[in-house]
Design a protein around this motif. Structure first.
Motif, PDB file in Angstrom:
ATOM      1  N   UNK A 131       0.830  -1.208   0.000  1.00  0.00           N
ATOM      2  CA  UNK A 131       0.000   0.000   0.000  1.00  0.00           C
ATOM      3  C   UNK A 131       0.862   1.254   0.000  1.00  0.00           C
ATOM      4  N   UNK A 132       2.000   1.223   0.711  1.00  0.00           N
ATOM      5  CA  UNK A 132       2.937   2.350   0.666  1.00  0.00           C
ATOM      6  C   UNK A 132       3.435   2.582  -0.763  1.00  0.00           C
ATOM      7  N   UNK A 133       3.780   1.482  -1.429  1.00  0.00           N
ATOM      8  CA  UNK A 133       4.286   1.581  -2.799  1.00  0.00           C
ATOM      9  C   UNK A 133       3.199   2.097  -3.746  1.00  0.00           C
ATOM     10  N   UNK A 134       1.973   1.660  -3.558  1.00  0.00           N
ATOM     11  CA  UNK A 134       0.863   2.179  -4.361  1.00  0.00           C
ATOM     12  C   UNK A 134       0.708   3.680  -4.174  1.00  0.00           C
ATOM     13  N   UNK A 135       0.812   4.126  -2.922  1.00  0.00           N
ATOM     14  CA  UNK A 135       0.631   5.553  -2.635  1.00  0.00           C
ATOM     15  C   UNK A 135       1.701   6.403  -3.316  1.00  0.00           C
ATOM     16  N   UNK A 136       2.883   5.847  -3.485  1.00  0.00           N
ATOM     17  CA  UNK A 136       3.950   6.562  -4.199  1.00  0.00           C
ATOM     18  C   UNK A 136       3.749   6.499  -5.709  1.00  0.00           C
ATOM     19  N   UNK A 137       3.291   5.352  -6.199  1.00  0.00           N
ATOM     20  CA  UNK A 137       3.163   5.166  -7.645  1.00  0.00           C
ATOM     21  C   UNK A 137       1.961   5.906  -8.233  1.00  0.00           C
ATOM     22  N   UNK A 138       0.868   5.997  -7.494  1.00  0.00           N
ATOM     23  CA  UNK A 138      -0.360   6.548  -8.060  1.00  0.00           C
ATOM     24  C   UNK A 138      -0.234   7.979  -8.575  1.00  0.00           C
ATOM     25  N   UNK A 139       0.397   8.917  -7.861  1.00  0.00           N
ATOM     26  CA  UNK A 139       0.552  10.260  -8.433  1.00  0.00           C
ATOM     27  C   UNK A 139       1.496  10.282  -9.626  1.00  0.00           C
ATOM     28  N   UNK A 140       2.515   9.427  -9.619  1.00  0.00           N
ATOM     29  CA  UNK A 140       3.399   9.325 -10.786  1.00  0.00           C
ATOM     30  C   UNK A 140       2.623   8.838 -11.997  1.00  0.00           C
ATOM     31  N   UNK A 141       1.812   7.820 -11.784  1.00  0.00           N
ATOM     32  CA  UNK A 141       1.030   7.235 -12.868  1.00  0.00           C
ATOM     33  C   UNK A 141       0.063   8.262 -13.451  1.00  0.00           C
ATOM     34  N   UNK A 142      -0.613   8.999 -12.582  1.00  0.00           N
ATOM     35  CA  UNK A 142      -1.562  10.004 -13.051  1.00  0.00           C
ATOM     36  C   UNK A 142      -0.874  11.120 -13.824  1.00  0.00           C
ATOM     37  N   UNK A 143       0.336  11.494 -13.397  1.00  0.00           N
ATOM     38  CA  UNK A 143       1.070  12.549 -14.085  1.00  0.00           C
ATOM     39  C   UNK A 143       1.566  12.084 -15.447  1.00  0.00           C
ATOM     40  N   UNK A 144       1.994  10.825 -15.519  1.00  0.00           N
ATOM     41  CA  UNK A 144       2.532  10.280 -16.767  1.00  0.00           C
ATOM     42  C   UNK A 144       1.434   9.881 -17.749  1.00  0.00           C
ATOM     43  N   UNK A 145       0.271   9.473 -17.209  1.00  0.00           N
ATOM     44  CA  UNK A 145      -0.791   8.918 -18.039  1.00  0.00           C
ATOM     45  C   UNK A 145      -2.130   9.492 -17.563  1.00  0.00           C
ATOM     46  N   UNK A 146      -2.565  10.613 -18.120  1.00  0.00           N
ATOM     47  CA  UNK A 146      -3.797  11.260 -17.639  1.00  0.00           C
ATOM     48  C   UNK A 146      -5.038  10.374 -17.710  1.00  0.00           C
ATOM     49  N   UNK A 147      -5.066   9.434 -18.661  1.00  0.00           N
ATOM     50  CA  UNK A 147      -6.171   8.474 -18.728  1.00  0.00           C
ATOM     51  C   UNK A 147      -5.647   7.141 -18.202  1.00  0.00           C
ATOM     52  N   UNK A 148      -5.800   6.925 -16.897  1.00  0.00           N
ATOM     53  CA  UNK A 148      -5.276   5.719 -16.258  1.00  0.00           C
ATOM     54  C   UNK A 148      -6.337   5.102 -15.362  1.00  0.00           C
ATOM     55  N   UNK A 149      -6.261   3.779 -15.235  1.00  0.00           N
ATOM     56  CA  UNK A 149      -7.257   3.023 -14.486  1.00  0.00           C
ATOM     57  C   UNK A 149      -6.564   1.911 -13.708  1.00  0.00           C
ATOM     58  N   UNK A 150      -6.707   1.933 -12.389  1.00  0.00           N
ATOM     59  CA  UNK A 150      -6.194   0.865 -11.533  1.00  0.00           C
ATOM     60  C   UNK A 150      -7.371  -0.014 -11.148  1.00  0.00           C
ATOM     61  N   UNK A 151      -7.283  -1.285 -11.498  1.00  0.00           N
ATOM     62  CA  UNK A 151      -8.370  -2.224 -11.233  1.00  0.00           C
ATOM     63  C   UNK A 151      -7.855  -3.403 -10.438  1.00  0.00           C
ATOM     64  N   UNK A 152      -8.789  -4.054  -9.753  1.00  0.00           N
ATOM     65  CA  UNK A 152      -8.390  -5.305  -9.141  1.00  0.00           C
ATOM     66  C   UNK A 152      -8.984  -5.546  -7.782  1.00  0.00           C
ATOM     67  N   UNK A 153      -8.547  -6.662  -7.224  1.00  0.00           N
ATOM     68  CA  UNK A 153      -8.895  -7.058  -5.867  1.00  0.00           C
ATOM     69  C   UNK A 153      -7.921  -6.336  -4.945  1.00  0.00           C
ATOM     70  N   UNK A 154      -8.373  -5.223  -4.390  1.00  0.00           N
ATOM     71  CA  UNK A 154      -7.499  -4.394  -3.559  1.00  0.00           C
ATOM     72  C   UNK A 154      -7.599  -4.764  -2.084  1.00  0.00           C
ATOM     73  N   UNK A 155      -8.448  -5.710  -1.753  1.00  0.00           N
ATOM     74  CA  UNK A 155      -8.508  -6.328  -0.423  1.00  0.00           C
ATOM     75  C   UNK A 155      -8.661  -5.331   0.719  1.00  0.00           C
ATOM     76  N   UNK A 156      -9.365  -4.234   0.446  1.00  0.00           N
ATOM     77  CA  UNK A 156      -9.723  -3.279   1.491  1.00  0.00           C
ATOM     78  C   UNK A 156     -11.131  -2.779   1.204  1.00  0.00           C
ATOM     79  N   UNK A 157     -11.998  -2.853   2.194  1.00  0.00           N
ATOM     80  CA  UNK A 157     -13.288  -2.190   2.101  1.00  0.00           C
ATOM     81  C   UNK A 157     -13.110  -0.777   2.613  1.00  0.00           C
ATOM     82  N   UNK A 158     -13.288   0.198   1.752  1.00  0.00           N
ATOM     83  CA  UNK A 158     -12.951   1.570   2.120  1.00  0.00           C
ATOM     84  C   UNK A 158     -13.868   2.136   3.202  1.00  0.00           C
ATOM     85  N   UNK A 159     -15.170   1.950   3.043  1.00  0.00           N
ATOM     86  CA  UNK A 159     -16.128   2.594   3.940  1.00  0.00           C
ATOM     87  C   UNK A 159     -17.073   1.566   4.546  1.00  0.00           C
TER      88      UNK A 159
END
Length: 282
Positions: A131-159
């Protein structure tokens, strides 16, 4: 010309078993263009056998028969990456990025499989690292690829809306306040100071939870059900499979649904497919 592109995320709980149990019949009707697959538990050769006619890229787990992620598509990606972080992090078989050219428009999709975790064990430490690595990668990914989609079994119920029996799970992996705090930041306003449900303070990354935006403030809709008791029959589920989109891509969504099987005995995985349509192409 822009067109509708159907993108599906599914934890197959073993691709070979899913195919034996009817996955390809479902795919024949789903009319999907891109599949993000998790918990493949198989080799690249196994995937090609299981999904004939698809372009397939994958990343296998180091342990045979465990985890594994893949992207299957009707057109091959132009670039693929499987490294989540330059830091040592347990991401083998858990993260794959594919860049696509959709009729002249660049789109990036990620298939991610976050560790399930277990409180007080090395499994949970591996989940924190991921999750730490995701938090670092996500802003990089959004900056490099404005149309980006992260999908999957993220194994956390947010709310609380994301787990039917949330009160009984606040001290268990999958609904720990610290885990949910990551999602508060992932989905918080970009650049804003976000205080997580666990009291942590960080910067919002601005990604959009397509499922919650589409469903609104309702319970679920759930994507996974325990095999214990009659969880599926009573819809006592968890929403832990996601489409997380950059804001620009989130505006392209025209439809979203959970492919819940009509009955327990017709399921081909313990997770339901998450299906969304996006308008893409120049």
């Amino acid at each position: 010309m822009s067109r509708s592109v159907r993108i599906v995320s599914i934890n197959v709980n073993g691709i070979r078993a899913a195919v034996r149990n009817g996955m390809n019949d479902w795919l024949a009707e789903a009319d999907a263009d891109i599949l993000a697959i998790q918990e493949v538990r198989a080799t690249a050769d196994d995937l090609r056998t299981a999904l004939p006619g698809w372009e397939i890229v994958n990343d296998e787990a180091l342990a045979k028969g465990r985890a594994g992620v893949a992207i299957a598509s009707r057109v091959a990606p132009v670039e693929v990456r499987t490294s989540l972080s330059s830091d040592p992090v347990d991401s083998a078989g858990r993260w794959i990025e594919g860049d696509f050219d959709i009729d002249g428009e660049p789109v990036t999709v990620v298939s991610a499989y976050v560790h399930s975790g277990e409180v007080g064990t090395p499994k949970q430490e591996a989940k924190w690292g991921f999750l730490d690595a995701m938090e670092k990668r996500m802003p990089q990914l959004a900056a490099e690829h404005p149309l980006a989609l992260i999908m999957g079994d993220l194994n956390v119920g947010h709310r609380e809306l994301d787990i039917r029996n949330w009160k009984g799970n606040v001290k268990k992996a999958g609904f720990l306040p610290r885990e949910r705090g990551y999602f508060d930041r992932f989905l918080g306003e970009a650049g804003a100071t976000v205080t997580g449900v666990d009291g942590s303070v960080g910067t919002g990354l601005g990604w959009i939870d397509i499922g919650r935006r589409h469903a609104g403030e309702v319970d679920g809709p759930y994507t996974w059900w325990s095999s214990r008791g009659k969880a599926f029959d009573t819809d006592t589920g968890w929403r832990i499979d996601y489409h997380l989109a950059t804001p620009a891509l989130a505006e392209r969504v025209t439809d979203y649904r959970i492919g819940r099987a009509p009955s327990w005995d017709t399921r081909w995985s313990d997770h339901a497919p998450v299906v969304a349509d996006y308008t893409l192409g120049l």
